[in-house]
Design a protein around this motif. Structure first.
Motif, PDB file in Angstrom:
ATOM      1  N   ASP A  99      13.024  -7.086  -1.223  1.00  0.00           N
ATOM      2  CA  ASP A  99      14.098  -8.006  -0.818  1.00  0.00           C
ATOM      3  C   ASP A  99      13.594  -9.163   0.036  1.00  0.00           C
ATOM      4  O   ASP A  99      14.176 -10.243   0.038  1.00  0.00           O
ATOM      5  CB  ASP A  99      15.194  -7.238  -0.064  1.00  0.00           C
ATOM      6  CG  ASP A  99      15.973  -6.326  -0.989  1.00  0.00           C
ATOM      7  OD1 ASP A  99      15.959  -6.570  -2.219  1.00  0.00           O
ATOM      8  OD2 ASP A  99      16.582  -5.364  -0.490  1.00  0.00           O
ATOM      9  N   ASP A 100      12.516  -8.933   0.790  1.00  0.00           N
ATOM     10  CA  ASP A 100      11.935  -9.980   1.635  1.00  0.00           C
ATOM     11  C   ASP A 100      10.846 -10.758   0.900  1.00  0.00           C
ATOM     12  O   ASP A 100      10.094 -11.500   1.528  1.00  0.00           O
ATOM     13  CB  ASP A 100      11.346  -9.362   2.908  1.00  0.00           C
ATOM     14  CG  ASP A 100      12.396  -8.644   3.738  1.00  0.00           C
ATOM     15  OD1 ASP A 100      13.551  -9.106   3.745  1.00  0.00           O
ATOM     16  OD2 ASP A 100      12.051  -7.623   4.374  1.00  0.00           O
ATOM     17  N   ASN A 101      10.728 -10.539  -0.403  1.00  0.00           N
ATOM     18  CA  ASN A 101       9.714 -11.164  -1.254  1.00  0.00           C
ATOM     19  C   ASN A 101       8.296 -10.807  -0.832  1.00  0.00           C
ATOM     20  O   ASN A 101       7.372 -11.591  -1.008  1.00  0.00           O
ATOM     21  CB  ASN A 101       9.900 -12.687  -1.311  1.00  0.00           C
ATOM     22  CG  ASN A 101      11.146 -13.061  -2.060  1.00  0.00           C
ATOM     23  OD1 ASN A 101      11.489 -12.439  -3.054  1.00  0.00           O
ATOM     24  ND2 ASN A 101      11.854 -14.065  -1.580  1.00  0.00           N
ATOM     25  N   LYS A 102       8.135  -9.593  -0.304  1.00  0.00           N
ATOM     26  CA  LYS A 102       6.801  -9.085  -0.008  1.00  0.00           C
ATOM     27  C   LYS A 102       6.307  -8.327  -1.236  1.00  0.00           C
ATOM     28  O   LYS A 102       7.065  -7.580  -1.861  1.00  0.00           O
ATOM     29  CB  LYS A 102       6.831  -8.139   1.196  1.00  0.00           C
ATOM     30  CG  LYS A 102       7.119  -8.833   2.497  1.00  0.00           C
ATOM     31  CD  LYS A 102       7.076  -7.859   3.641  1.00  0.00           C
ATOM     32  CE  LYS A 102       7.446  -8.558   4.935  1.00  0.00           C
ATOM     33  NZ  LYS A 102       7.573  -7.609   6.046  1.00  0.00           N
ATOM     34  N   PRO A 103       5.037  -8.493  -1.597  1.00  0.00           N
ATOM     35  CA  PRO A 103       4.503  -7.818  -2.778  1.00  0.00           C
ATOM     36  C   PRO A 103       4.500  -6.298  -2.620  1.00  0.00           C
ATOM     37  O   PRO A 103       4.255  -5.772  -1.534  1.00  0.00           O
ATOM     38  CB  PRO A 103       3.079  -8.346  -2.878  1.00  0.00           C
ATOM     39  CG  PRO A 103       3.077  -9.600  -2.094  1.00  0.00           C
ATOM     40  CD  PRO A 103       4.070  -9.412  -1.004  1.00  0.00           C
ATOM     41  N   PHE A 104       4.774  -5.613  -3.731  1.00  0.00           N
ATOM     42  CA  PHE A 104       4.727  -4.149  -3.774  1.00  0.00           C
ATOM     43  C   PHE A 104       3.888  -3.751  -4.971  1.00  0.00           C
ATOM     44  O   PHE A 104       4.090  -4.248  -6.080  1.00  0.00           O
ATOM     45  CB  PHE A 104       6.141  -3.570  -3.919  1.00  0.00           C
ATOM     46  CG  PHE A 104       6.150  -2.084  -4.094  1.00  0.00           C
ATOM     47  CD1 PHE A 104       6.107  -1.242  -3.000  1.00  0.00           C
ATOM     48  CD2 PHE A 104       6.181  -1.526  -5.365  1.00  0.00           C
ATOM     49  CE1 PHE A 104       6.097   0.137  -3.162  1.00  0.00           C
ATOM     50  CE2 PHE A 104       6.171  -0.155  -5.541  1.00  0.00           C
ATOM     51  CZ  PHE A 104       6.134   0.682  -4.431  1.00  0.00           C
ATOM     52  N   LEU A 105       2.931  -2.858  -4.760  1.00  0.00           N
ATOM     53  CA  LEU A 105       2.090  -2.329  -5.832  1.00  0.00           C
ATOM     54  C   LEU A 105       1.958  -0.828  -5.677  1.00  0.00           C
ATOM     55  O   LEU A 105       1.703  -0.332  -4.585  1.00  0.00           O
ATOM     56  CB  LEU A 105       0.680  -2.918  -5.754  1.00  0.00           C
ATOM     57  CG  LEU A 105       0.412  -4.242  -6.421  1.00  0.00           C
ATOM     58  CD1 LEU A 105      -1.015  -4.669  -6.151  1.00  0.00           C
ATOM     59  CD2 LEU A 105       0.662  -4.172  -7.901  1.00  0.00           C
ATOM     60  N   SER A 106       2.132  -0.121  -6.786  1.00  0.00           N
ATOM     61  CA  SER A 106       1.848   1.316  -6.778  1.00  0.00           C
ATOM     62  C   SER A 106       1.315   1.718  -8.147  1.00  0.00           C
ATOM     63  O   SER A 106       1.685   1.130  -9.160  1.00  0.00           O
ATOM     64  CB  SER A 106       3.099   2.133  -6.436  1.00  0.00           C
ATOM     65  OG  SER A 106       4.008   2.145  -7.507  1.00  0.00           O
ATOM     66  N   GLY A 107       0.448   2.695  -8.131  1.00  0.00           N
ATOM     67  CA  GLY A 107      -0.077   3.274  -9.350  1.00  0.00           C
ATOM     68  C   GLY A 107       0.144   4.768  -9.318  1.00  0.00           C
ATOM     69  O   GLY A 107       0.323   5.347  -8.244  1.00  0.00           O
ATOM     70  N   MET A 108       0.157   5.395 -10.476  1.00  0.00           N
ATOM     71  CA  MET A 108       0.404   6.841 -10.551  1.00  0.00           C
ATOM     72  C   MET A 108      -0.502   7.476 -11.587  1.00  0.00           C
ATOM     73  O   MET A 108      -0.965   6.807 -12.509  1.00  0.00           O
ATOM     74  CB  MET A 108       1.852   7.117 -10.947  1.00  0.00           C
ATOM     75  CG  MET A 108       2.849   6.706  -9.908  1.00  0.00           C
ATOM     76  SD  MET A 108       4.490   6.638 -10.598  1.00  0.00           S
ATOM     77  CE  MET A 108       5.113   5.209  -9.761  1.00  0.00           C
ATOM     78  N   ASP A 109      -0.711   8.771 -11.433  1.00  0.00           N
ATOM     79  CA  ASP A 109      -1.431   9.507 -12.466  1.00  0.00           C
ATOM     80  C   ASP A 109      -0.411  10.112 -13.428  1.00  0.00           C
ATOM     81  O   ASP A 109       0.776   9.794 -13.367  1.00  0.00           O
ATOM     82  CB  ASP A 109      -2.357  10.559 -11.841  1.00  0.00           C
ATOM     83  CG  ASP A 109      -1.609  11.635 -11.074  1.00  0.00           C
ATOM     84  OD1 ASP A 109      -0.358  11.640 -11.061  1.00  0.00           O
ATOM     85  OD2 ASP A 109      -2.275  12.494 -10.477  1.00  0.00           O
ATOM     86  N   LEU A 110      -0.877  10.994 -14.305  1.00  0.00           N
ATOM     87  CA  LEU A 110       0.001  11.544 -15.345  1.00  0.00           C
ATOM     88  C   LEU A 110       1.167  12.353 -14.805  1.00  0.00           C
ATOM     89  O   LEU A 110       2.209  12.440 -15.443  1.00  0.00           O
ATOM     90  CB  LEU A 110      -0.812  12.433 -16.293  1.00  0.00           C
ATOM     91  CG  LEU A 110      -1.950  11.760 -17.047  1.00  0.00           C
ATOM     92  CD1 LEU A 110      -2.665  12.768 -17.913  1.00  0.00           C
ATOM     93  CD2 LEU A 110      -1.448  10.610 -17.859  1.00  0.00           C
TER      94      LEU A 110
END
Length: 190
Positions: A100-111
């Motif tokens: 909402d504050d236009n801050k970047p979000f990144l996440s990765g996941m395994d299977l």
């Protein structure tokens, strides 16, 4: 990741072992104006998981009357993957977006949905080792948007050139508060 933007990239090749099936397979999908999900893995599971995610995000939109935040979408996806842990989806998802504050979000996941959250970059797919090495050597914090696009494009192109199971083109999605810009890159065609 830049202060107010996220870049998501994909290779467009899909195949069975070393045999090419298609060279225009979409692996990054728009969830909302500010959230994208990348699904690297078995093509049938990519398609099925994307359809299920589309259904669940549409239901969320219908019930809540708002768009899903990237953190919420990441939690939903992680839970969905963990539910199938004994017969998993063969996908390694990446969630990229702006909150909402236009801050970047990144996440990765395994299977099975074990998430990793990061502030710089996350990779998945067949050329993960190559791509991770390229990103570690070329990425630096606080690049301007043009530098970030150029660095990530060069990382992707260099990594897929060293992997026989990747390539045939690439797509770069640049997510900003003003909108999404999509660019197509040409890769080796062999």
């Amino acid at each position: 990741v830049y202060k107010r933007q996220v870049v998501s990239t994909q290779s467009t090749w899909v195949g069975i072992q070393a045999q090419t099936v298609a060279k225009d397979f979409e692996k990054v999908f728009e969830v909302s104006d500010k959230v994208f999900v990348g699904l690297a893995g078995l093509a049938t599971d990519v398609i099925s998981l994307n359809q299920l995610l589309t259904f669940k995000t549409n239901m969320y939109r219908f019930r809540e009357h708002r768009e899903m935040k990237p953190e919420t979408f990441s939690a939903l996806l992680s839970t969905m993957l963990y539910e199938k842990r004994f017969g998993p989806w063969f996908c390694e998802p990446i969630v990229a977006g702006l909150d909402d504050d236009n801050k970047p979000f990144l996440s990765g996941m395994d299977l099975i949905g074990a998430p990793v959250f990061t502030d710089d970059f996350v990779v998945s797919g067949t050329c993960t080792a190559n791509l991770h090495g390229m990103c570690e050597s070329m990425y630096r914090p606080d690049m301007n948007p043009d530098e970030l696009f150029e660095v990530l494009s060069q990382c992707l192109l260099s990594a897929v050139d060293r992997d026989a199971l990747s390539g045939w083109g690439a797509v770069v999605h640049i997510i900003t508060p003003e909108g999404v810009m999509t660019k197509t890159l040409k890769c080796r065609q062999d």
